[in-house]
Design a protein around this motif. Structure first.
Motif, PDB file in Angstrom:
ATOM      1  N   GLN A  92       0.793  -1.222   0.000  1.00 15.08           N
ATOM      2  CA  GLN A  92       0.000   0.000   0.000  1.00 15.08           C
ATOM      3  C   GLN A  92       0.830   1.279   0.000  1.00 15.08           C
ATOM      4  N   THR A  93       2.104   1.189   0.283  1.00 17.16           N
ATOM      5  CA  THR A  93       2.911   2.410   0.235  1.00 17.16           C
ATOM      6  C   THR A  93       3.039   2.871  -1.214  1.00 17.16           C
ATOM      7  N   SER A  94       3.217   4.150  -1.399  1.00 17.28           N
ATOM      8  CA  SER A  94       3.333   4.693  -2.752  1.00 17.28           C
ATOM      9  C   SER A  94       4.506   4.076  -3.505  1.00 17.28           C
ATOM     10  N   GLU A  95       5.615   3.860  -2.776  1.00 12.37           N
ATOM     11  CA  GLU A  95       6.811   3.309  -3.418  1.00 12.37           C
ATOM     12  C   GLU A  95       6.578   1.880  -3.892  1.00 12.37           C
ATOM     13  N   ALA A  96       5.965   1.062  -3.025  1.00 14.75           N
ATOM     14  CA  ALA A  96       5.706  -0.332  -3.392  1.00 14.75           C
ATOM     15  C   ALA A  96       4.699  -0.413  -4.537  1.00 14.75           C
ATOM     16  N   PHE A  97       3.685   0.433  -4.482  1.00 14.06           N
ATOM     17  CA  PHE A  97       2.672   0.434  -5.534  1.00 14.06           C
ATOM     18  C   PHE A  97       3.285   0.800  -6.881  1.00 14.06           C
ATOM     19  N   ARG A  98       4.091   1.845  -6.888  1.00 11.08           N
ATOM     20  CA  ARG A  98       4.710   2.277  -8.140  1.00 11.08           C
ATOM     21  C   ARG A  98       5.606   1.174  -8.699  1.00 11.08           C
ATOM     22  N   ARG A  99       6.382   0.550  -7.835  1.00 10.38           N
ATOM     23  CA  ARG A  99       7.292  -0.504  -8.274  1.00 10.38           C
ATOM     24  C   ARG A  99       6.511  -1.662  -8.907  1.00 10.38           C
ATOM     25  N   GLN A 100       5.424  -2.080  -8.259  1.00 10.41           N
ATOM     26  CA  GLN A 100       4.666  -3.205  -8.785  1.00 10.41           C
ATOM     27  C   GLN A 100       3.940  -2.856 -10.083  1.00 10.41           C
ATOM     28  N   TRP A 101       3.414  -1.629 -10.169  1.00 16.82           N
ATOM     29  CA  TRP A 101       2.712  -1.273 -11.403  1.00 16.82           C
ATOM     30  C   TRP A 101       3.678  -1.200 -12.586  1.00 16.82           C
ATOM     31  N   LEU A 102       4.889  -0.687 -12.373  1.00 11.43           N
ATOM     32  CA  LEU A 102       5.874  -0.641 -13.448  1.00 11.43           C
ATOM     33  C   LEU A 102       6.198  -2.049 -13.946  1.00 11.43           C
ATOM     34  N   ARG A 103       6.169  -3.005 -13.043  1.00 14.63           N
ATOM     35  CA  ARG A 103       6.412  -4.390 -13.442  1.00 14.63           C
ATOM     36  C   ARG A 103       5.220  -4.970 -14.197  1.00 14.63           C
ATOM     37  N   LEU A 104       4.018  -4.609 -13.786  1.00 13.21           N
ATOM     38  CA  LEU A 104       2.811  -5.170 -14.388  1.00 13.21           C
ATOM     39  C   LEU A 104       2.476  -4.535 -15.734  1.00 13.21           C
ATOM     40  N   ARG A 105       2.806  -3.272 -15.915  1.00 11.46           N
ATOM     41  CA  ARG A 105       2.362  -2.528 -17.087  1.00 11.46           C
ATOM     42  C   ARG A 105       2.740  -3.184 -18.416  1.00 11.46           C
ATOM     43  N   PRO A 106       3.950  -3.704 -18.599  1.00  5.30           N
ATOM     44  CA  PRO A 106       4.241  -4.364 -19.880  1.00  5.30           C
ATOM     45  C   PRO A 106       3.327  -5.550 -20.173  1.00  5.30           C
ATOM     46  N   LEU A 107       2.899  -6.253 -19.120  1.00  2.00           N
ATOM     47  CA  LEU A 107       1.972  -7.369 -19.339  1.00  2.00           C
ATOM     48  C   LEU A 107       0.601  -6.837 -19.759  1.00  2.00           C
ATOM     49  N   VAL A 108       0.185  -5.706 -19.202  1.00  2.00           N
ATOM     50  CA  VAL A 108      -1.069  -5.080 -19.620  1.00  2.00           C
ATOM     51  C   VAL A 108      -0.994  -4.699 -21.098  1.00  2.00           C
ATOM     52  N   ASP A 109       0.118  -4.090 -21.506  1.00  2.00           N
ATOM     53  CA  ASP A 109       0.287  -3.682 -22.898  1.00  2.00           C
ATOM     54  C   ASP A 109       0.292  -4.889 -23.840  1.00  2.00           C
ATOM     55  N   CYS A 147      -1.513   8.446  -6.014  1.00  2.00           N
ATOM     56  CA  CYS A 147      -0.374   7.714  -6.594  1.00  2.00           C
ATOM     57  C   CYS A 147      -0.768   7.099  -7.927  1.00  2.00           C
ATOM     58  N   ALA A 148      -1.985   6.547  -7.999  1.00  2.00           N
ATOM     59  CA  ALA A 148      -2.463   5.973  -9.256  1.00  2.00           C
ATOM     60  C   ALA A 148      -2.645   7.053 -10.316  1.00  2.00           C
ATOM     61  N   LEU A 149      -3.167   8.203  -9.916  1.00  2.00           N
ATOM     62  CA  LEU A 149      -3.362   9.299 -10.864  1.00  2.00           C
ATOM     63  C   LEU A 149      -2.026   9.816 -11.391  1.00  2.00           C
ATOM     64  N   GLU A 150      -1.017   9.836 -10.535  1.00  2.00           N
ATOM     65  CA  GLU A 150       0.310  10.257 -10.984  1.00  2.00           C
ATOM     66  C   GLU A 150       0.851   9.309 -12.060  1.00  2.00           C
ATOM     67  N   LEU A 151       0.606   8.012 -11.885  1.00  2.00           N
ATOM     68  CA  LEU A 151       1.050   7.052 -12.898  1.00  2.00           C
ATOM     69  C   LEU A 151       0.288   7.236 -14.205  1.00  2.00           C
ATOM     70  N   LEU A 152      -0.990   7.543 -14.119  1.00  7.29           N
ATOM     71  CA  LEU A 152      -1.775   7.792 -15.325  1.00  7.29           C
ATOM     72  C   LEU A 152      -1.206   8.976 -16.109  1.00  7.29           C
ATOM     73  N   ARG A 153      -0.824  10.015 -15.380  1.00  9.92           N
ATOM     74  CA  ARG A 153      -0.250  11.185 -16.043  1.00  9.92           C
ATOM     75  C   ARG A 153       1.143  10.886 -16.588  1.00  9.92           C
ATOM     76  N   GLU A 154       1.940  10.181 -15.801  1.00  9.70           N
ATOM     77  CA  GLU A 154       3.324   9.906 -16.211  1.00  9.70           C
ATOM     78  C   GLU A 154       3.373   9.107 -17.506  1.00  9.70           C
ATOM     79  N   PHE A 155       2.503   8.126 -17.621  1.00  7.99           N
ATOM     80  CA  PHE A 155       2.534   7.263 -18.802  1.00  7.99           C
ATOM     81  C   PHE A 155       1.533   7.700 -19.861  1.00  7.99           C
ATOM     82  N   GLU A 156       0.963   8.883 -19.663  1.00 12.52           N
ATOM     83  CA  GLU A 156       0.046   9.478 -20.632  1.00 12.52           C
ATOM     84  C   GLU A 156      -1.067   8.507 -21.016  1.00 12.52           C
ATOM     85  N   MET A 157      -1.609   7.814 -20.010  1.00 17.77           N
ATOM     86  CA  MET A 157      -2.755   6.944 -20.236  1.00 17.77           C
ATOM     87  C   MET A 157      -3.996   7.818 -20.394  1.00 17.77           C
ATOM     88  N   HIS A 158      -4.739   7.595 -21.441  1.00 20.63           N
ATOM     89  CA  HIS A 158      -5.846   8.478 -21.786  1.00 20.63           C
ATOM     90  C   HIS A 158      -6.921   8.434 -20.697  1.00 20.63           C
TER      91      HIS A 158
END
Length: 433
Positions: A92-109, A147-158
């Motif tokens: 639940q920490t912002s750091e752990a969440f960001r780390r895990q989402w960066l790992r998951l995102r290529p699988l989403v793509d 934290c989730a909204l920051e990732l949406l902006r960073e990766f320019e997710m529509h």
């Protein structure tokens, strides 16, 4: 190669499709009478997760907060459920969440590309609908979502961040009272009918050949040898079996994609995985008043309850029930079923009042495996003939299509189309360290 896939849900069928596309001969073993009868059957419909859908991170409240997090939490004393909730809370920490989402995102793509290829190649129609509106009740929920909204902006997710008034302008079913904080609109993200998609892909495989489906056959054990593998089949229903007579199928590789049944099979092979079966509930109700029915999928962002129109019905899904492992094999006690149903009914009352005739709803429950770090378990094992594709959790059935491609590439000796960091984060042995 001859490959056996254990499991006929969305994960197993998607894996069979990718293996067939890679030129392998495939046999799918499924204990039910057809595909998509287990956890796949009652899926809420969101195809791919965004950072706001992930079952880890600040936007997912600690399960121990109970109904306020959309979880019916009954862990028992000193139970596996309590340990699992503590492990998931570490994400639940912002750091752990960001780390895990960066790992998951290529699988989403990769999953998005795999679904698009299947959809376009065979012109499949599986009740696809564009537009998901994540709504939040108060400022506290907005704060947790930052934290989730920051990732949406960073990766320019529509996406579009909207006020409550803007949400109501776009989705007429949302009530003006009581006031709410606002929402996030994903115009291009989709919902669809997961079991229908699974059945259509199975139909494609039937027409193409090279994939065999054996229904009503459970697997008792997996045998692993140096250059071959085999599975021991449980007797078919009504079949008499003599002592010492075992039905065995040999192959070059086995893929375990049997949902909750995967854990016991892997434990027999000395591969214990700390996955936990989370019981998910859904209600499928006829539309009560057409003028109240949503045209977007509405998601209570913190409670993880999705409300999706599927033709002339509304599917309300979520209400995870977190119990000790020993309880998941038993029927859900009536008080817990009532609590979960009440949580789903309350969400429809709060967000789409008048849309669904809940009194006439068809209730469903099923078990989905969730890992303590929120990521699926996908890839090779220490034995070169054994592969795993499990633990995708409730958020996004489309992940199965990407993970299937990863497994098919590994079996074929090709480099998977995800970065090494993602492949390592999904690997089977990551919990051993």
């Amino acid at each position: 190669m001859d490959v056996i896939v254990i499991g006929g849900g969305i994960v197993g069928v998607a894996t069979a499709y990718q293996l067939r596309a890679a030129g392998h001969r495939v046999c799918v073993l499924e204990r039910h009478a057809t595909v998509a009868q287990g956890a796949t059957y009652g899926h809420g419909g969101i195809v791919l997760p965004t950072p706001l859908d992930a079952w880890f991170g600040p936007a997912f409240l600690d399960a121990r907060r109970g109904a306020r997090s959309g979880v019916v939490y009954r862990p028992g004393l000193h139970s596996s459920a309590r340990r699992f909730a503590r492990q998931l809370a570490l994400m639940q920490t912002s750091e752990a969440f960001r780390r895990q989402w960066l790992r998951l995102r290529p699988l989403v793509d990769l999953s998005r590309e795999a679904i698009a290829s299947i959809e376009a190649g065979f012109h499949l129609e599986f009740e696809q609908r564009e537009g998901i509106l994540q709504v939040m009740r108060d400022q506290r929920e907005w704060d947790q979502a930052q934290c989730a909204l920051e990732l949406l902006r960073e990766f320019e997710m529509h996406h579009h961040v909207l006020s409550a008034a803007q949400c109501a302008d776009i989705e007429h079913s949302l009530p003006a009272e009581p006031p709410f904080a606002g929402g996030v609109l994903f115009e291009r993200e989709r919902t669809a009918n997961c079991p229908l998609f699974t059945k259509l892909v199975k139909q494609v495989l039937d027409e193409q050949g090279e994939v065999q489906f054996l229904f009503g056959r459970a697997v008792d054990a997996i045998r692993l040898e140096g250059h071959r593998a085999a599975v021991e089949l449980a007797p078919a229903e009504g079949e008499r079996v003599r002592k010492r007579e075992v039905d065995v199928m040999s192959c070059d590789a086995v893929v375990v994609a049997a949902g909750t049944g995967s854990v016991a099979l892997l434990e027999q092979l000395g591969l214990p995985l700390p996955l936990h079966a989370v019981r998910m509930l859904s209600l499928t109700a006829p539309i009560a008043y057409e003028e109240c029915a949503p045209h977007l999928t509405v998601v209570d962002s913190v409670r993880r309850v999705s409300m999706t129109r599927m033709n002339q019905r509304i599917r309300v899904a979520g209400a995870a029930v977190l119990q000790p492992e020993r309880e998941t094999a038993k029927p859900l006690p009536e008080p817990l079923a009532e609590a979960g149903t009440a949580l789903l009914a309350q969400a429809t009352h709060d967000w789409i009042p008048g849309a669904a005739k809940i009194s006439a709803a068809h209730a469903w429950e099923g078990l989905r495996l969730l890992s303590p770090d929120g990521l699926p378990v996908v890839g090779a094992t220490a034995h070169p003939r054994l592969f795993v594709n499990v633990g995708h959790g409730p958020a996004g059935w489309g992940l199965a299509c990407g993970s299937a491609k990863v497994v098919a590439d590994l079996i074929s000796g090709a480099a998977p189309l995800v970065p090494p960091e993602t492949l390592a984060a999904l690997r089977v042995d990551r919990f051993a360290s």
